[in-house]
Structures are given as C-alpha cells and as structure tokens.
Scaffold this active site. Structure first.
Site, mmCIF file in Angstrom:
data_model
loop_
_atom_site.group_PDB
_atom_site.id
_atom_site.type_symbol
_atom_site.label_atom_id
_atom_site.label_comp_id
_atom_site.label_asym_id
_atom_site.label_seq_id
_atom_site.Cartn_x
_atom_site.Cartn_y
_atom_site.Cartn_z
ATOM 1 N N ASN A 80 6.108 0.654 -7.476
ATOM 2 C CA ASN A 80 6.173 1.796 -8.998
ATOM 3 C C ASN A 80 5.669 2.984 -8.365
ATOM 4 O OD1 ASN A 80 7.399 2.669 -10.912
ATOM 5 N ND2 ASN A 80 7.456 0.563 -11.946
ATOM 6 N N HIS A 110 -15.552 2.061 2.664
ATOM 7 C CA HIS A 110 -16.826 1.884 3.102
ATOM 8 C C HIS A 110 -17.894 0.640 3.265
ATOM 9 C CE1 HIS A 110 -15.961 6.011 5.601
ATOM 10 N NE2 HIS A 110 -15.509 6.280 4.551
#
Length: 201
Positions: A80, A110
């Site tokens: 979507n 990270h």
C-alpha cells in the site's frame, strides 16, 4: 596521481547516477498514476522482483545499494501507499501478502552500543498470507511466519510464528488466526485511491 583522480571522479559519478535512479523512482515515478509504468521502473531500473498480480501503490519508498534494491515481492500481494522497503540487506515477501499504508520494513540499522555507530542488519522475510497493519514497523532479521497478522502500529523486533496475531511495542502475541486461508489478493485501485472494480476477474 592523475589516474587516482580520474578513478575517484568516475566513482563519484557512478554514485551520483545511482542516487539519481533512486531519487527519480521514489519521488517522481512513485507518483505516476499509471501502475504499469511504476512496476516497470521497479523491475527494470531498481531491480526489484515483483510477482504476478501484485499491486504496488503510489508513493512507495524503496532503498538499496547502488546497483539494485534487494527486494523480492511474490504474487498476489498488495504493497500500500507510503510503504518503506529497505533493500540494503534484503526484504523478501511471499505470496498473498497485504502490507498496509505507512509500514516500515527495515533490514539495516545502527548498533546503539557501538562507539562508531556501526551499521548492522539482516534480511527480513515475510511468508505467505501475512497481513501487516497500518504504520507497523518490522526490524532487521525478523521472519514473519505464514498467515501471521501484525496489528497496526506494532513494532516487531522478534520472529513471529505462523498464524500468530501480534501487536504493541514491542510486539507480543495477542491472538491466533484461523488457519483455513484460501484467498488470493486481487487489488488494483484507480489512481491514488482505494477505488477498484471488485467484480473484475
């Protein structure tokens, strides 16, 4: 020294071109109302594998490494609007998967404990008949089992077993789904809307 400068110039030009490819895809092509053109750009330029009868809405955002985005999407899926697909390490989506609007699927992030803030990640796998609710976030390395449901707004940090329903932050099991699933997703709305001909074969 001269050869090094020429090589560096070529390298920079290469990365500029690859960045431009993603910029054009995510900011221009993703806003074209013609779905065939959008799908063609995803497949041929961004090297995203898109299955048959799969709908990728307008305003998607796909990222990856320079040559290609490591993203595969199976058959009869719905991706979507405003879905973020992080193809730097990999996003692999099975068949008949419904991904609701503004979902974020990450394959790289990270290490917050690293002094150098190093990037770490692993591919995300979403198996057949999964339904992901609006604004859910799936973190690197997660496998979402067949038929599972991710509730709207959930943050999924661990694998989800088949047919489990999970929700919350972090996502936890809140129910189970019926295992008798037979549907084939067929959704191709007009323009940037949810309007489509439900009688079309």
């Amino acid at each position: 020294m001269k050869k090094l400068k020429v090589w560096l110039l070529h390298q920079r030009f290469f990365y500029v071109l690859m960045g431009l490819k993603y910029y054009v895809g995510n900011n221009i092509v993703a806003r074209f109302p013609n779905e065939r053109l959008r799908a063609m750009y995803l497949r041929r330029v961004m090297k995203v594998a898109v299955g048959q009868d799969t709908h990728v809405s307008m305003r998607w955002f796909v990222t990856g490494y320079p040559v290609r985005a490591n993203v595969t999407i199976g058959n009869n899926c719905v991706i979507n609007r405003e879905v973020y697909l992080d193809g730097r390490v990999g996003v692999h989506i099975g068949n008949n998967v419904n991904v609701s609007f503004q979902t974020c699927i990450l394959s790289l992030h990270h290490d917050h404990n690293s002094p150098d803030f190093i990037a770490v990640g692993s591919a995300v796998t979403i198996q057949d008949h999964v339904w992901i609710g609006a604004r859910a976030t799936i973190l690197p390395g997660v496998t979402v089992g067949e038929g599972a449901v991710i509730a709207a707004g959930a943050v999924v940090a661990r694998d989800v077993p088949a047919y489990d329903v999970v929700g919350g932050v972090p996502a936890k099991k809140i129910g189970e789904r019926n295992r008798d699933i037979r549907y084939l997703t067929k959704f191709s709305p007009y323009f940037d809307s949810d309007i489509f001909d439900e009688t079309a074969g």
